[in-house]
Design an enzyme around this catalytic site. Sequence first.
Site, PDB file in Angstrom:
ATOM      1  N   GLU B  65      40.799 103.869  49.828  1.00 28.32           N
ATOM      2  CA  GLU B  65      39.341 104.012  49.816  1.00 28.32           C
ATOM      3  C   GLU B  65      38.773 104.446  51.166  1.00 28.32           C
ATOM      4  O   GLU B  65      37.743 105.129  51.230  1.00 28.32           O
ATOM      5  CB  GLU B  65      38.685 102.703  49.359  1.00 28.32           C
ATOM      6  CG  GLU B  65      38.882 102.393  47.880  1.00 28.32           C
ATOM      7  CD  GLU B  65      40.186 101.654  47.576  1.00 28.32           C
ATOM      8  OE1 GLU B  65      41.029 101.518  48.479  1.00 28.32           O
ATOM      9  OE2 GLU B  65      40.349 101.203  46.431  1.00 28.32           O
ATOM     10  N   PHE B 127      37.289  87.533  39.796  1.00 32.23           N
ATOM     11  CA  PHE B 127      38.379  88.423  40.203  1.00 32.23           C
ATOM     12  C   PHE B 127      37.803  89.702  40.819  1.00 32.23           C
ATOM     13  O   PHE B 127      36.917  90.327  40.262  1.00 32.23           O
ATOM     14  CB  PHE B 127      39.240  88.764  38.977  1.00 32.23           C
ATOM     15  CG  PHE B 127      40.330  89.752  39.279  1.00 32.23           C
ATOM     16  CD1 PHE B 127      41.372  89.414  40.133  1.00 32.23           C
ATOM     17  CD2 PHE B 127      40.307  91.022  38.746  1.00 32.23           C
ATOM     18  CE1 PHE B 127      42.370  90.325  40.435  1.00 32.23           C
ATOM     19  CE2 PHE B 127      41.300  91.946  39.038  1.00 32.23           C
ATOM     20  CZ  PHE B 127      42.338  91.592  39.887  1.00 32.23           C
ATOM     21  N   LYS B 177      29.238  95.631  36.713  1.00 38.36           N
ATOM     22  CA  LYS B 177      29.835  96.292  35.561  1.00 38.36           C
ATOM     23  C   LYS B 177      28.911  96.262  34.340  1.00 38.36           C
ATOM     24  O   LYS B 177      28.857  97.222  33.567  1.00 38.36           O
ATOM     25  CB  LYS B 177      31.183  95.649  35.222  1.00 38.36           C
ATOM     26  CG  LYS B 177      32.012  96.472  34.269  1.00 38.36           C
ATOM     27  CD  LYS B 177      33.446  95.992  34.203  1.00 38.36           C
ATOM     28  CE  LYS B 177      34.254  96.879  33.270  1.00 38.36           C
ATOM     29  NZ  LYS B 177      35.664  96.451  33.201  1.00 38.36           N
ATOM     30  N   MET B 500      46.574 108.019  74.362  1.00 33.73           N
ATOM     31  CA  MET B 500      45.418 107.594  75.160  1.00 33.73           C
ATOM     32  C   MET B 500      45.573 106.141  75.598  1.00 33.73           C
ATOM     33  O   MET B 500      45.183 105.770  76.706  1.00 33.73           O
ATOM     34  CB  MET B 500      44.121 107.788  74.356  1.00 33.73           C
ATOM     35  CG  MET B 500      42.858 107.745  75.199  1.00 33.73           C
ATOM     36  SD  MET B 500      42.816 109.014  76.470  1.00 33.73           S
ATOM     37  CE  MET B 500      41.987 110.352  75.625  1.00 33.73           C
TER      38      MET B 500
END
Lengths: 189, 604
Positions: B65, B127, B177, B500
């Site tokens: 994601e 959940f 949902k 770096m």
Amino acid sequence: MKHFSDLSIPTAAFSPDGLSAGGDIITRAVISVLVDNESGVLARVVGLFSGRGYNIESLTVAPVEGGGTRSRINIVTSGTPEIIEQIRAQLDRQVPVCRVANLTTLGPHIAREMVLVKVVSTGEARTEALRIAEAFRARAVDTTASSFVFELTGASDKLDSFIELMRPIGLAEVSRTGVAALTRGCRTL
Amino acid sequence: MNATTQTIATQSDASTTLTGAEVLMKVLVDQGVEVVFGYPGGAVLPIYDALFQQDRIRHILVRHEQAAVHAAEAYARSTGRVGVVLVTSGPGATNAVTGLLDALMDSVPVVCLTGQVPVALIGNDAFQEADTTGITRPATKYNYLVKRPEELSRVVNEAFEIARSGRPGPVVVDLPKNITVGPAPYAPPSRTPRASYQPRIEPDRKAVARAVAAMKSAKRPLFYVGGGVINAGKDACADLTRFIHTTGFPCTATLMGLGAFPGSDKQFLGMLGMHGTYEANLATHDCDVLIALGSRFDDRVTGRVDAFSPNSFKIHADIDPSQINKIIRVDVPIVGDAGRIIAMMIEEWDAQTAKTDAKALETWWSRIKAWKALDCLRFTQDQSADAVIKPQQAIKRLYELAVETGRETFVSTEVGQHQMWAAQFFKFESPNHWLTSGGLGTMGYGLPAAVGAQVAHPDALVIDVSGEASALMNIQELGTIAQYRLPVKIFLINNHYMGMVRQWQELLHGSRYSESYSDALPDFVKLAESFHAKGFRATKMSELDDTIRAALAYDGAAVIDICVAEGENCFPMIPSGAAHNEMILGPEQEQQGAEITDEGKMLV
């Protein structure tokens, strides 16, 4: 009665000399914020303070318009003039914020706070508690043989004084509301 | 249009009932959305089902994601449109947080749709439940939890408006949902602005006039351009270029501002700041009028704040009022859209007939040319066939050979030395082609960003300039690249180190390279092959150009493993906590610069 804007002068409450570590003058400010009354707005405002390390001395919030579409948040904060201006600017750019004003610099304003003070005492001390309450025009809203709950409204420093005077008499518990504030005159936020 | 899309349209026309997911599709279409980057899960299955049953919006399945958000960011930045992300509840949403904060820091318009458990289960530790609005609040410009179906259309439309307007940023819409499964009313986009949200676009003309008057009397002026100008659009950048040519003033840019003004223009001094050019930093230090446009005085730019451009009259234009006087006190603040401000500056410049001090400007340019003559980016590359490749040489040749292709080129980067070398050696002639994580400095940004840019520009050359450590942060996106046959080129500057980090350890911690060496790298050529891409490798100078040419010419995804000198550092640099005139130059020049103080160490 002292006007609340007196608190804009440097006060010893912040550091011994009223200065920040960098030597800048620390001031206290009352900031009023008019916000859309929707879920999460208060968390966003408070999160801005915690996330950026700004101080909150007191906070009040309640709906102020019919229908509950807008709420007013009053925040008493402190910092250098630059920090106070950043707080104002950071608040102003928040999506649900309609208006922000630093009442301390905007002009004369009224700031009031309410406190409930529980004093537990017997004998002579009870009389003394009532005498002080009368001098401050505090109201006894609960009385038992060994206790009072006083209600007092006024400038925050007046509330401070009242609490300090009650301390040796039997101060048991304090509940303060935080500041509600409006500009004087016809000017609005 | 397939049957279901027709059904949706028909139902809408008749004002009949749609599900929330179907309403969402219609609203996205209304907003002109063509691509969504996302990853499915239980809470968003109704939305994925609605996506399946239409053909207006394309979905790109990423492998993580975070990558969805970075891809959407790059899509947004390379097109000037809003990037859209769709992720599931709980871990889907929390995985997106780094990307959201990245977009917030770099002012990128992104709308992130997150699934949520049904309203009735919120707060029950259900959940895959997370307090998504709570978690993302400090990482977004704004966020919503849609609790009632009748809010859905308005909220999603408003999310797009907020993401793209004012100072752009990411907006999260959390969708329980039951909202997407159940019936919801559709409403077309409304032009009624939200009363509390009124970004100031139009600048104060008096402030602009004061700024122009100061510019006209300047003896050592400097434009200092940031990403805000790019966000203002291509026209704003074109106006800026025209205006800078009119004035004859020099121009420098922040990391995010590269491309706002043509990189090869003779008035461009290169980037300023920690790894900016010698001439840009000394010009910033010594200028007498600094014109900051859409730049926010980041600490990587300012160095020691009390020594930043100490004697200049400062003009600061920004669309975000909270940026004004936040770090640097300025003399003329201008709040508004950079495009409008530049246009108004041009009007005022023409209206104010006084001439610039040509003689002083000439003297100023001669000083700048003397600084330029130092050639601060100079490095020595052994040209023999077996010589070890220097990273600067690799990136310089990548730029030159990419130009040779004549193709429109987009460059994304990860974060580290390679990012700074890319900023130093690539020249961006136009805006929206340079995609890098500036504010947050997110390792793992570049590879998914390249995905987003390539999806938006399928025929363009898209290169992710990467280090081997950064590449591994989101390497799973090679799967996305393979699935959609994206011809992305991943150009790895492989020195086995987090370069770096190693550079700072060298400077600040006695070369104790604590945990900055990667001892078990994959074989990147084989890794590429396992993801159906082509692997290339160059280990010595004789292989460099041919490898780059072959990879750029390859008609598909390529991973180009350039094995470079391990100990090379990125110069010039301003040690943290130091001033612009206290730069450390590279080993090619006489060393100079300030000692790094304890205070400076904290600013790394």
